[in-house]
Design a protein around this motif. Sequence first.
Motif, PDB file in Angstrom:
ATOM      1  N   LEU A 176      -3.427  10.251   4.833  1.00 27.24           N
ATOM      2  CA  LEU A 176      -4.264  11.270   5.451  1.00 27.24           C
ATOM      3  C   LEU A 176      -4.696  12.319   4.424  1.00 27.24           C
ATOM      4  O   LEU A 176      -5.849  12.760   4.413  1.00 27.24           O
ATOM      5  CB  LEU A 176      -3.517  11.938   6.612  1.00 27.24           C
ATOM      6  CG  LEU A 176      -3.280  11.089   7.863  1.00 27.24           C
ATOM      7  CD1 LEU A 176      -2.397  11.838   8.852  1.00 27.24           C
ATOM      8  CD2 LEU A 176      -4.594  10.705   8.523  1.00 27.24           C
ATOM      9  N   ALA A 177      -3.754  12.727   3.560  1.00 25.36           N
ATOM     10  CA  ALA A 177      -4.086  13.715   2.530  1.00 25.36           C
ATOM     11  C   ALA A 177      -5.150  13.172   1.584  1.00 25.36           C
ATOM     12  O   ALA A 177      -6.082  13.888   1.200  1.00 25.36           O
ATOM     13  CB  ALA A 177      -2.826  14.094   1.755  1.00 25.36           C
ATOM     14  N   HIS A 178      -5.021  11.906   1.214  1.00 28.68           N
ATOM     15  CA  HIS A 178      -6.002  11.285   0.320  1.00 28.68           C
ATOM     16  C   HIS A 178      -7.384  11.263   0.953  1.00 28.68           C
ATOM     17  O   HIS A 178      -8.390  11.625   0.316  1.00 28.68           O
ATOM     18  CB  HIS A 178      -5.544   9.872  -0.028  1.00 28.68           C
ATOM     19  CG  HIS A 178      -6.549   9.083  -0.800  1.00 28.68           C
ATOM     20  ND1 HIS A 178      -6.983   9.449  -2.057  1.00 28.68           N
ATOM     21  CD2 HIS A 178      -7.226   7.938  -0.489  1.00 28.68           C
ATOM     22  CE1 HIS A 178      -7.875   8.569  -2.493  1.00 28.68           C
ATOM     23  NE2 HIS A 178      -8.046   7.653  -1.557  1.00 28.68           N
ATOM     24  N   LYS A 179      -7.464  10.854   2.212  1.00 30.19           N
ATOM     25  CA  LYS A 179      -8.755  10.788   2.896  1.00 30.19           C
ATOM     26  C   LYS A 179      -9.339  12.175   3.149  1.00 30.19           C
ATOM     27  O   LYS A 179     -10.548  12.335   3.300  1.00 30.19           O
ATOM     28  CB  LYS A 179      -8.619  10.023   4.220  1.00 30.19           C
ATOM     29  CG  LYS A 179      -8.267   8.550   4.033  1.00 30.19           C
ATOM     30  CD  LYS A 179      -9.291   7.852   3.155  1.00 30.19           C
ATOM     31  CE  LYS A 179      -8.921   6.414   2.878  1.00 30.19           C
ATOM     32  NZ  LYS A 179      -9.886   5.754   1.963  1.00 30.19           N
ATOM     33  N   ALA A 180      -8.468  13.182   3.182  1.00 28.11           N
ATOM     34  CA  ALA A 180      -8.943  14.557   3.382  1.00 28.11           C
ATOM     35  C   ALA A 180      -9.539  15.158   2.115  1.00 28.11           C
ATOM     36  O   ALA A 180     -10.118  16.243   2.157  1.00 28.11           O
ATOM     37  CB  ALA A 180      -7.800  15.443   3.877  1.00 28.11           C
ATOM     38  N   GLY A 181      -9.393  14.451   0.973  1.00 27.15           N
ATOM     39  CA  GLY A 181      -9.942  14.960  -0.276  1.00 27.15           C
ATOM     40  C   GLY A 181      -8.968  15.764  -1.103  1.00 27.15           C
ATOM     41  O   GLY A 181      -9.365  16.495  -2.018  1.00 27.15           O
ATOM     42  N   LEU A 231     -17.936  16.932   4.377  1.00 24.58           N
ATOM     43  CA  LEU A 231     -17.541  16.311   5.636  1.00 24.58           C
ATOM     44  C   LEU A 231     -16.024  16.193   5.723  1.00 24.58           C
ATOM     45  O   LEU A 231     -15.424  16.475   6.776  1.00 24.58           O
ATOM     46  CB  LEU A 231     -18.176  14.930   5.760  1.00 24.58           C
ATOM     47  CG  LEU A 231     -17.745  14.106   6.986  1.00 24.58           C
ATOM     48  CD1 LEU A 231     -18.179  14.805   8.269  1.00 24.58           C
ATOM     49  CD2 LEU A 231     -18.318  12.698   6.913  1.00 24.58           C
ATOM     50  N   ARG A 232     -15.369  15.772   4.634  1.00 27.56           N
ATOM     51  CA  ARG A 232     -13.909  15.683   4.624  1.00 27.56           C
ATOM     52  C   ARG A 232     -13.289  17.025   4.994  1.00 27.56           C
ATOM     53  O   ARG A 232     -12.340  17.090   5.782  1.00 27.56           O
ATOM     54  CB  ARG A 232     -13.407  15.267   3.235  1.00 27.56           C
ATOM     55  CG  ARG A 232     -13.731  13.858   2.803  1.00 27.56           C
ATOM     56  CD  ARG A 232     -13.179  13.659   1.389  1.00 27.56           C
ATOM     57  NE  ARG A 232     -13.747  12.519   0.716  1.00 27.56           N
ATOM     58  CZ  ARG A 232     -13.262  11.291   0.750  1.00 27.56           C
ATOM     59  NH1 ARG A 232     -12.199  11.043   1.483  1.00 27.56           N
ATOM     60  NH2 ARG A 232     -13.827  10.313   0.070  1.00 27.56           N
ATOM     61  N   GLN A 233     -13.820  18.094   4.410  1.00 29.48           N
ATOM     62  CA  GLN A 233     -13.244  19.415   4.657  1.00 29.48           C
ATOM     63  C   GLN A 233     -13.439  19.854   6.110  1.00 29.48           C
ATOM     64  O   GLN A 233     -12.526  20.438   6.707  1.00 29.48           O
ATOM     65  CB  GLN A 233     -13.862  20.437   3.710  1.00 29.48           C
ATOM     66  CG  GLN A 233     -13.415  20.275   2.267  1.00 29.48           C
ATOM     67  CD  GLN A 233     -13.884  21.415   1.390  1.00 29.48           C
ATOM     68  OE1 GLN A 233     -14.917  22.045   1.639  1.00 29.48           O
ATOM     69  NE2 GLN A 233     -13.130  21.704   0.352  1.00 29.48           N
ATOM     70  N   ARG A 234     -14.603  19.581   6.680  1.00 26.01           N
ATOM     71  CA  ARG A 234     -14.832  19.971   8.078  1.00 26.01           C
ATOM     72  C   ARG A 234     -13.905  19.206   9.018  1.00 26.01           C
ATOM     73  O   ARG A 234     -13.311  19.783   9.938  1.00 26.01           O
ATOM     74  CB  ARG A 234     -16.292  19.735   8.461  1.00 26.01           C
ATOM     75  CG  ARG A 234     -17.280  20.666   7.793  1.00 26.01           C
ATOM     76  CD  ARG A 234     -18.627  20.634   8.496  1.00 26.01           C
ATOM     77  NE  ARG A 234     -19.214  19.309   8.511  1.00 26.01           N
ATOM     78  CZ  ARG A 234     -19.991  18.822   7.547  1.00 26.01           C
ATOM     79  NH1 ARG A 234     -20.272  19.577   6.491  1.00 26.01           N
ATOM     80  NH2 ARG A 234     -20.504  17.606   7.637  1.00 26.01           N
ATOM     81  N   LEU A 235     -13.798  17.901   8.801  1.00 24.59           N
ATOM     82  CA  LEU A 235     -12.919  17.102   9.647  1.00 24.59           C
ATOM     83  C   LEU A 235     -11.461  17.484   9.459  1.00 24.59           C
ATOM     84  O   LEU A 235     -10.688  17.553  10.429  1.00 24.59           O
ATOM     85  CB  LEU A 235     -13.115  15.615   9.328  1.00 24.59           C
ATOM     86  CG  LEU A 235     -14.474  15.006   9.686  1.00 24.59           C
ATOM     87  CD1 LEU A 235     -14.547  13.556   9.237  1.00 24.59           C
ATOM     88  CD2 LEU A 235     -14.746  15.113  11.188  1.00 24.59           C
ATOM     89  N   PHE A 254      -6.940  20.797  -0.956  1.00 20.63           N
ATOM     90  CA  PHE A 254      -5.645  21.202  -1.485  1.00 20.63           C
ATOM     91  C   PHE A 254      -5.356  20.495  -2.801  1.00 20.63           C
ATOM     92  O   PHE A 254      -5.837  19.389  -3.043  1.00 20.63           O
ATOM     93  CB  PHE A 254      -4.525  20.862  -0.492  1.00 20.63           C
ATOM     94  CG  PHE A 254      -4.653  21.545   0.835  1.00 20.63           C
ATOM     95  CD1 PHE A 254      -4.066  22.770   1.064  1.00 20.63           C
ATOM     96  CD2 PHE A 254      -5.383  20.964   1.861  1.00 20.63           C
ATOM     97  CE1 PHE A 254      -4.192  23.413   2.288  1.00 20.63           C
ATOM     98  CE2 PHE A 254      -5.514  21.591   3.094  1.00 20.63           C
ATOM     99  CZ  PHE A 254      -4.917  22.813   3.302  1.00 20.63           C
ATOM    100  N   LEU A 255      -4.551  21.144  -3.614  1.00 20.80           N
ATOM    101  CA  LEU A 255      -3.967  20.515  -4.786  1.00 20.80           C
ATOM    102  C   LEU A 255      -2.511  20.245  -4.457  1.00 20.80           C
ATOM    103  O   LEU A 255      -1.778  21.152  -4.059  1.00 20.80           O
ATOM    104  CB  LEU A 255      -4.078  21.426  -6.009  1.00 20.80           C
ATOM    105  CG  LEU A 255      -3.455  20.879  -7.300  1.00 20.80           C
ATOM    106  CD1 LEU A 255      -4.263  19.682  -7.808  1.00 20.80           C
ATOM    107  CD2 LEU A 255      -3.416  21.971  -8.374  1.00 20.80           C
ATOM    108  N   ALA A 303      -7.842   8.471  13.328  1.00 18.35           N
ATOM    109  CA  ALA A 303      -9.211   8.087  13.698  1.00 18.35           C
ATOM    110  C   ALA A 303     -10.232   8.732  12.763  1.00 18.35           C
ATOM    111  O   ALA A 303     -11.186   8.077  12.310  1.00 18.35           O
ATOM    112  CB  ALA A 303      -9.491   8.474  15.141  1.00 18.35           C
ATOM    113  N   MET A 304     -10.045  10.002  12.438  1.00 17.68           N
ATOM    114  CA  MET A 304     -10.972  10.686  11.537  1.00 17.68           C
ATOM    115  C   MET A 304     -10.894  10.104  10.135  1.00 17.68           C
ATOM    116  O   MET A 304     -11.922   9.909   9.476  1.00 17.68           O
ATOM    117  CB  MET A 304     -10.672  12.193  11.504  1.00 17.68           C
ATOM    118  CG  MET A 304     -11.066  12.918  12.772  1.00 17.68           C
ATOM    119  SD  MET A 304     -11.149  14.719  12.541  1.00 17.68           S
ATOM    120  CE  MET A 304      -9.519  15.062  11.960  1.00 17.68           C
ATOM    121  N   ALA A 305      -9.672   9.823   9.672  1.00 16.79           N
ATOM    122  CA  ALA A 305      -9.523   9.240   8.338  1.00 16.79           C
ATOM    123  C   ALA A 305     -10.152   7.849   8.282  1.00 16.79           C
ATOM    124  O   ALA A 305     -10.736   7.458   7.267  1.00 16.79           O
ATOM    125  CB  ALA A 305      -8.044   9.178   7.965  1.00 16.79           C
TER     126      ALA A 305
END
Length: 256
Positions: free
Chosen positions: A110-115, A41-45, A95-96, A22-24
């Motif tokens: 999910l990782a992609h949407k998280a930045g 915003l990505r990092q907070r979520l 993350f890298l 849902a967040m992604a």
Amino acid sequence: MKKLRFYTRLLRLLAVLGFGVAMAGWVSLLERLKRDDLMALRQRLTRRFLAQLAAALPFRLTLHGQLPDRPMLWVGNHVSWTDIPLLGGLVPLSFLSKAEVRSWPLAGWLAHKAGTLFIRRGAGDSGLVRNQLLRHLQHDHDLLIFPEGTTTDGRSLRGFHSRLLASAVEAQVPVQPVAIRYLRDGAIDPVAPFIGDDDLLSHLLRLLRSERSEVEIHLLPPLDNRDLSRTELTRLAHTAIAERLFGRAAPLPVAA
């Protein structure tokens, strides 16, 4: 009783994953609306999601040290994919990761949407990766890297790739060394490591079926990199983590 515990854990995990989807999806909508910089915003979520994911895994976490009060390049040893929710639930950070993760079902999206920043091993794109890391740090976004480049069973520490720390030197951002250790019955946990030919689903199911184990996260004193080369900084970070994990410095074959 063990079956009931397993299915209870599995249902909780599925609920957390639903929250993450849902967040992604919300981030994807904002991308389509062409919002500008979404990284904060990505990092907070992501922190909210990873904290819930860590709580759904069969670990008891003990945190040693103080959380940093300014943006840092986090540098840690790497044992398992579970390092990411356990560390990522502490502060908003990115993350890298190896490029292969991008193709993992659901987890890659999910990782992609998280930045997450992705790196291809041996692809000759070190300049591109360096610029990505540098830009990220210059915008005051925390970033976590695992400079061993792979996971271990927790009994050793491989050499660090110094090129991954070059961005901290150029951006003049301090380095936060972090040591993570998984313990079961007072010894190194044999279940938690994600190594070799293991696949994510099989490893996850083994975790959910296992007894709860202990995780220690040690936030070591930050390293001021002024007047240090990337090789010197790498040696300091490697020594600090090795001494915390094993009580002594480990041999360090520094890789470029």
